[in-house]
Design a protein around this motif. Structure first.
Motif, PDB file in Angstrom:
ATOM      1  N   CYS A 281       0.833  -1.206   0.000  1.00 61.17           N
ATOM      2  CA  CYS A 281       0.000   0.000   0.000  1.00 61.17           C
ATOM      3  C   CYS A 281       0.862   1.248   0.000  1.00 61.17           C
ATOM      4  N   THR A 282       1.951   1.216   0.762  1.00 54.46           N
ATOM      5  CA  THR A 282       2.854   2.359   0.828  1.00 54.46           C
ATOM      6  C   THR A 282       3.723   2.447  -0.417  1.00 54.46           C
ATOM      7  N   LEU A 283       4.320   1.333  -0.819  1.00 53.60           N
ATOM      8  CA  LEU A 283       5.205   1.333  -1.973  1.00 53.60           C
ATOM      9  C   LEU A 283       4.466   1.684  -3.254  1.00 53.60           C
ATOM     10  N   GLY A 284       3.221   1.223  -3.373  1.00 53.19           N
ATOM     11  CA  GLY A 284       2.441   1.508  -4.561  1.00 53.19           C
ATOM     12  C   GLY A 284       1.716   2.833  -4.510  1.00 53.19           C
ATOM     13  N   MET A 285       1.928   3.603  -3.465  1.00 47.10           N
ATOM     14  CA  MET A 285       1.282   4.915  -3.303  1.00 47.10           C
ATOM     15  C   MET A 285      -0.233   4.782  -3.268  1.00 47.10           C
ATOM     16  N   GLY A 286      -0.734   3.710  -2.685  1.00 45.35           N
ATOM     17  CA  GLY A 286      -2.162   3.488  -2.711  1.00 45.35           C
ATOM     18  C   GLY A 286      -2.871   3.773  -1.398  1.00 45.35           C
ATOM     19  N   TYR A 287      -2.252   3.543  -0.275  1.00 42.43           N
ATOM     20  CA  TYR A 287      -2.958   3.572   0.997  1.00 42.43           C
ATOM     21  C   TYR A 287      -3.476   4.967   1.334  1.00 42.43           C
ATOM     22  N   GLY A 288      -4.779   5.051   1.601  1.00 44.62           N
ATOM     23  CA  GLY A 288      -5.364   6.313   2.032  1.00 44.62           C
ATOM     24  C   GLY A 288      -5.646   7.305   0.923  1.00 44.62           C
ATOM     25  N   ARG A 289      -5.204   7.021  -0.318  1.00 45.39           N
ATOM     26  CA  ARG A 289      -5.350   7.989  -1.392  1.00 45.39           C
ATOM     27  C   ARG A 289      -6.329   7.570  -2.485  1.00 45.39           C
ATOM     28  N   PRO A 290      -6.482   6.289  -2.791  1.00 45.44           N
ATOM     29  CA  PRO A 290      -7.357   5.915  -3.909  1.00 45.44           C
ATOM     30  C   PRO A 290      -8.792   6.404  -3.766  1.00 45.44           C
ATOM     31  N   ARG A 291      -9.327   6.408  -2.549  1.00 49.20           N
ATOM     32  CA  ARG A 291     -10.712   6.848  -2.376  1.00 49.20           C
ATOM     33  C   ARG A 291     -10.892   8.301  -2.807  1.00 49.20           C
ATOM     34  N   ARG A 292      -9.914   9.133  -2.446  1.00 49.55           N
ATOM     35  CA  ARG A 292     -10.002  10.532  -2.841  1.00 49.55           C
ATOM     36  C   ARG A 292      -9.872  10.671  -4.355  1.00 49.55           C
ATOM     37  N   ARG A 293      -8.941   9.917  -4.948  1.00 44.08           N
ATOM     38  CA  ARG A 293      -8.773   9.961  -6.400  1.00 44.08           C
ATOM     39  C   ARG A 293     -10.018   9.437  -7.106  1.00 44.08           C
ATOM     40  N   LEU A 294     -10.617   8.365  -6.559  1.00 40.16           N
ATOM     41  CA  LEU A 294     -11.829   7.807  -7.163  1.00 40.16           C
ATOM     42  C   LEU A 294     -12.955   8.838  -7.152  1.00 40.16           C
ATOM     43  N   ALA A 295     -13.105   9.537  -6.028  1.00 47.20           N
ATOM     44  CA  ALA A 295     -14.157  10.555  -5.945  1.00 47.20           C
ATOM     45  C   ALA A 295     -13.906  11.681  -6.946  1.00 47.20           C
ATOM     46  N   GLU A 296     -12.642  12.067  -7.119  1.00 46.68           N
ATOM     47  CA  GLU A 296     -12.313  13.125  -8.058  1.00 46.68           C
ATOM     48  C   GLU A 296     -12.555  12.688  -9.500  1.00 46.68           C
ATOM     49  N   GLU A 297     -12.103  11.470  -9.835  1.00 45.62           N
ATOM     50  CA  GLU A 297     -12.254  10.985 -11.200  1.00 45.62           C
ATOM     51  C   GLU A 297     -13.727  10.741 -11.556  1.00 45.62           C
ATOM     52  N   ALA A 298     -14.517  10.338 -10.569  1.00 47.24           N
ATOM     53  CA  ALA A 298     -15.937  10.082 -10.813  1.00 47.24           C
ATOM     54  C   ALA A 298     -16.786  11.340 -10.745  1.00 47.24           C
ATOM     55  N   GLY A 299     -16.178  12.453 -10.359  1.00 46.47           N
ATOM     56  CA  GLY A 299     -16.898  13.714 -10.285  1.00 46.47           C
ATOM     57  C   GLY A 299     -17.838  13.823  -9.107  1.00 46.47           C
ATOM     58  N   TRP A 300     -17.519  13.120  -8.017  1.00 45.81           N
ATOM     59  CA  TRP A 300     -18.396  13.149  -6.848  1.00 45.81           C
ATOM     60  C   TRP A 300     -18.142  14.417  -6.028  1.00 45.81           C
TER      61      TRP A 300
END
Length: 300
Positions: A281-300
């Motif tokens: 999660c840390t090495l892939g830059m995923g932990y704690g951030r995908p949800r925010r990116r998903l909301a941004e990309e989906a226009g929520w």
């Protein structure tokens, strides 16, 4: 014709999977097999690289792997004739943790949309503490760097490939732990019957198996979009990571519980995969951030 092509592709992936698994079992040096170029065009693809990543996760391979694979990809796309590793930095000279790479390797350092280069030999390498004991994790600190000409979309695509490789590593961890737990449930008996016959165990294993297949479909879709240079790649990556990072640790943690007392022992090994999944999660830059990116990309 499309069916034949799909069958050929599936056969190629199956052969690669078997080759990597056999090589890991035999203790082969994977860099000698050319696996770090599985992403590199014209013959490479992210789909091939993710098969390698799944097997490296399943086999708890120590690395170096994904930063080198992605580094070779971006070097090929930018016409750089050198072995490379791709790392990301939130500030100049501060590089996010990554597995160690040879000193003659060119570090391609991404900060935002810009790319700079420096040799590993010229960087200060500090080992960082980690709960993952299957890999050595270090931090590179560099002074002077040389700018590297590259398009912003190249950097963005490279970040995406890096994240998906670490996600595929996590999927390999999940599937290994799940397979081993299912086998344990078939053999471990209580009151004269395998524990897998009890609904409390069987239903949880079925749920985990369905979730693992859903994770694979999400990752396969993201890889296919990447290789085809399709649209909404960022949305697909954020969707896959949002689902993967949380559910992955949940599945492995529950498998530890389902194995009873032996599941908590060092020798059983489930904890090694849990540690590696958390570190991914840390090495892939995923932990704690995908949800925010998903909301941004989906226009929520």
């Amino acid at each position: 014709m499309a069916v034949v092509a799909d069958n050929d592709a599936r056969e190629e992936l199956a052969l690669l999977r078997a080759s990597v698994r056999d090589a890991l079992a035999a203790g082969a040096q994977l860099d000698d097999l050319g696996l770090w170029s599985t992403l590199t065009p014209p013959d490479g693809s992210l789909a091939l690289g993710m098969v390698v990543a799944e097997e490296l996760g399943r086999g708890l391979y120590a690395g170096p792997a994904y930063d080198v694979m992605v580094g070779n990809l971006v070097a090929a796309e930018l016409g750089i004739d050198a072995d490379a590793a791709f790392v990301t930095g939130d500030a100049p000279g501060i590089i996010d943790p990554t597995v160690a790479v040879p000193p003659e390797t060119l570090l391609l350092i991404a900060t935002g949309d810009t790319l700079a280069g420096a040799l590993v030999a010229a960087a200060q390498v500090d080992e960082t503490p980690s709960m993952d004991v299957t890999r050595r994790t270090v931090r590179y600190s560099v002074g002077a760097t040389d700018p590297v000409a590259g398009q912003p979309d190249t950097v963005a695509r490279t970040r995406t490939a890096r994240g998906l490789l670490y996600a595929a590593d996590t999927l390999g961890c999940i599937e290994h732990v799940l397979d081993k737990t299912v086998e344990y449930a078939r053999q471990r008996t209580t009151f004269g019957a395998p524990i897998g016959k009890y609904q409390a165990v069987a239903h949880r294993l079925v749920d985990h198996t369905i979730t693992a297949r859903q994770l694979r479909l999400l990752l396969d879709d993201a890889a296919a979009t990447f290789d085809a240079r399709g649209e909404a790649l960022a949305l697909r990556l954020a969707t896959a990571e949002t689902f993967l990072w949380g559910r992955g640790t949940e599945i492995i943690s529950d498998c530890i519980q389902l194995c009873g007392g032996i599941g908590f022992t060092w020798e059983w090994g489930h904890h090694l995969y849990l540690r590696r999944t958390v570190q991914n999660c840390t090495l892939g830059m995923g932990y704690g951030r995908p949800r925010r990116r998903l909301a941004e990309e989906a226009g929520w």
